[in-house]
Design a protein around this motif. Sequence first.
Motif, short mmCIF file in Angstrom:
data_model
loop_
_atom_site.label_atom_id
_atom_site.label_comp_id
_atom_site.label_asym_id
_atom_site.label_seq_id
_atom_site.Cartn_x
_atom_site.Cartn_y
_atom_site.Cartn_z
N ASP A 55 5.11 -1.84 15.31
CA ASP A 55 4.59 -0.91 14.16
C ASP A 55 4.23 0.81 14.95
O ASP A 55 5.08 1.48 15.07
CB ASP A 55 3.66 -1.22 13.52
N GLN A 56 4.34 0.12 16.25
CA GLN A 56 4.43 1.06 17.39
C GLN A 56 5.32 1.53 18.00
O GLN A 56 5.74 2.66 19.10
CB GLN A 56 3.19 1.35 18.15
N GLY A 91 0.91 -1.43 0.42
CA GLY A 91 0.28 -0.49 -0.13
C GLY A 91 1.14 0.70 -0.04
O GLY A 91 1.77 1.39 -0.27
N ASP A 92 0.59 2.61 0.29
CA ASP A 92 1.34 3.76 0.64
C ASP A 92 1.07 3.84 1.85
O ASP A 92 0.33 3.70 2.74
CB ASP A 92 0.25 4.61 -0.72
N ARG A 150 3.13 8.23 6.68
CA ARG A 150 3.19 7.27 8.15
C ARG A 150 4.55 7.25 7.46
O ARG A 150 5.04 6.72 7.08
CB ARG A 150 2.20 6.25 8.01
N ASP A 151 5.30 6.72 8.99
CA ASP A 151 6.76 6.16 9.27
C ASP A 151 6.13 4.72 9.05
O ASP A 151 7.69 3.78 9.23
CB ASP A 151 7.65 6.29 10.05
N SER A 152 5.47 3.18 9.93
CA SER A 152 5.07 2.46 10.20
C SER A 152 3.15 2.16 9.55
O SER A 152 3.27 2.93 10.01
CB SER A 152 6.10 2.12 10.98
N PHE A 204 8.31 -0.48 7.46
CA PHE A 204 8.85 0.68 8.39
C PHE A 204 9.36 1.87 7.37
O PHE A 204 9.85 0.65 5.90
CB PHE A 204 10.52 0.29 8.85
N ARG A 205 8.76 2.96 6.73
CA ARG A 205 9.90 3.38 6.14
C ARG A 205 10.96 4.51 6.34
O ARG A 205 11.09 5.24 7.03
CB ARG A 205 8.77 4.49 5.30
N VAL A 206 12.10 4.02 5.60
CA VAL A 206 13.48 4.59 5.84
C VAL A 206 14.49 4.18 4.65
O VAL A 206 14.06 3.48 3.83
CB VAL A 206 14.22 3.67 7.36
#
Length: 120
Positions: free
Chosen positions: A49-50, A7-8, A12-14, A28-30
């Motif tokens: 994710d938190q 997905g997109d 969000r970062d996670s 995770f977006r890193v």
Amino acid sequence: MTLVPLGDAEGRDSWVVGAPDGRRFAVFRVDGGLRVTDAVCPHNQGPLDQGWLRDGRVVVCPWHWYRFDLDTGECETTPQHRLGTYPVVEHDGARFADVGAPPAERSWADRLRAHARGEG
């Protein structure tokens, strides 16, 4: 092979995605890319994710602060725990996690033997 659509990020970062077989994975977006791991901490099932992202490559579990390398799954807190990590692939312009086949069901006897060995 099981491909799970990521997905997109939607700012969000996670976030968490699910496979058709019921397994769940944290995304995770890193460093301009995406990393995919098991959704829960192997120590005590905390929701990763938190957690907190540190140093662009480490997630810290929000429950007991166990630290996991997002590239290797290695636990920096204790070597007995390891986090599943999964490659991200692109297909027709969309990104997916290749999470492999679901694990085979284990018998109760196999589960009890593993528990006795301390393997969870």
